[in-house]
Design a protein around this motif. Structure first.
Motif, PDB file in Angstrom:
ATOM      1  N   ARG A  14       0.811  -1.212   0.000  1.00 37.22           N
ATOM      2  CA  ARG A  14       0.000   0.000   0.000  1.00 37.22           C
ATOM      3  C   ARG A  14       0.847   1.266   0.000  1.00 37.22           C
ATOM      4  O   ARG A  14       0.329   2.355   0.073  1.00 37.22           O
ATOM      5  N   ARG A  20       0.883   3.865  -9.900  1.00 36.63           N
ATOM      6  CA  ARG A  20      -0.273   4.673  -9.514  1.00 36.63           C
ATOM      7  C   ARG A  20      -0.115   6.116  -9.992  1.00 36.63           C
ATOM      8  O   ARG A  20      -1.091   6.748 -10.419  1.00 36.63           O
ATOM      9  N   CYS A  85      -8.987   1.896 -11.658  1.00 36.74           N
ATOM     10  CA  CYS A  85      -7.679   1.422 -11.177  1.00 36.74           C
ATOM     11  C   CYS A  85      -7.233   2.182  -9.931  1.00 36.74           C
ATOM     12  O   CYS A  85      -6.644   1.599  -9.025  1.00 36.74           O
ATOM     13  N   ARG A  88      -8.782   0.760  -7.196  1.00 36.91           N
ATOM     14  CA  ARG A  88      -8.344  -0.640  -7.133  1.00 36.91           C
ATOM     15  C   ARG A  88      -9.494  -1.622  -7.326  1.00 36.91           C
ATOM     16  O   ARG A  88      -9.621  -2.612  -6.603  1.00 36.91           O
ATOM     17  N   ARG A  93      -8.423  -3.308 -13.906  1.00 36.03           N
ATOM     18  CA  ARG A  93      -7.013  -3.631 -14.144  1.00 36.03           C
ATOM     19  C   ARG A  93      -6.785  -4.256 -15.514  1.00 36.03           C
ATOM     20  O   ARG A  93      -5.981  -3.744 -16.299  1.00 36.03           O
ATOM     21  N   GLN A 178      -3.253  -6.243  -5.260  1.00 33.61           N
ATOM     22  CA  GLN A 178      -3.764  -5.023  -4.612  1.00 33.61           C
ATOM     23  C   GLN A 178      -5.183  -4.672  -5.048  1.00 33.61           C
ATOM     24  O   GLN A 178      -5.809  -3.809  -4.447  1.00 33.61           O
ATOM     25  N   PHE A 179      -5.684  -5.329  -6.057  1.00 35.08           N
ATOM     26  CA  PHE A 179      -7.018  -5.019  -6.561  1.00 35.08           C
ATOM     27  C   PHE A 179      -8.037  -5.937  -5.897  1.00 35.08           C
ATOM     28  O   PHE A 179      -7.748  -7.094  -5.633  1.00 35.08           O
TER      29      PHE A 179
END
Length: 183
Positions: A14, A20, A85, A88, A93, A178-179
């Protein structure tokens, strides 16, 4: 006073991630593109409405308006994918991976077309600069056009590897984890 706790842990990558930042930049550029295409489409629509007999808009004007609308819709779709995205969402994605790869191919093709047209543009602008003796305003406008052309070439050349990298990075298992899927 109660303390608010996160429902999901902070572990799992994170922290700061370059991908990002690239997605945010892509979102901002797509929003800017939306504004540009919308403004141009409004100008074309005004020209179309200004033609005296209704329905006599030229085929070229119709084609330019269609391209503006297509670009506007594509830029809006890219905004939605980037926002997904950033939040997330798992559905965004793979779609953004594909969009980034397609956008890289488009940048490569359009940059190649610009590069192929550069000798003719360079020659024409050099000839025009040679003919302008006293008009500083036109000279500045022509130099600005040359610089804008070169800047577009450089930006397209930089965008291709960045977009391909983003497409690859969104497929890496650490990023994929992470999604989250919808519940």
């Amino acid at each position: 006073m109660p303390v608010a706790m996160r429902a999901e842990p902070l572990a799992g990558g994170r922290g700061f991630a370059v991908w990002r930042v690239v997605v945010w930049l892509l979102l901002l550029l797509a929003a800017f593109g939306c504004l540009q295409y919308l403004g141009h489409a409004q100008l074309l629509w005004g020209q179309r409405q200004g033609l005296v007999p209704a329905g006599t808009a030229s085929a070229e004007l119709q084609r330019m308006l269609a391209w503006d609308i297509a670009y506007l819709l594509a830029a809006f779709a890219l905004i939605v994918l980037c926002a997904g995205c950033i939040l997330r969402q798992a559905w965004a994605r793979p779609a953004l991976r594909l969009a980034a790869a397609l956008l890289a191919l488009w940048m490569l093709a359009s940059g190649g077309a610009l590069l192929a047209q550069w000798p003719a543009f360079d020659q024409a602008s050099t000839d025009a600069l040679g003919q302008l003796h006293g008009d500083a305003t036109l000279r500045q406008a022509l130099l600005h056009a040359r610089h804008s052309y070169l800047a577009a070439l450089v930006l397209k050349a930089v965008a291709v590897p960045v977009l391909l990298w983003l497409s690859w990075r969104l497929g890496v298992p650490a990023v994929r984890a992470q999604f989250r899927h919808r519940r």
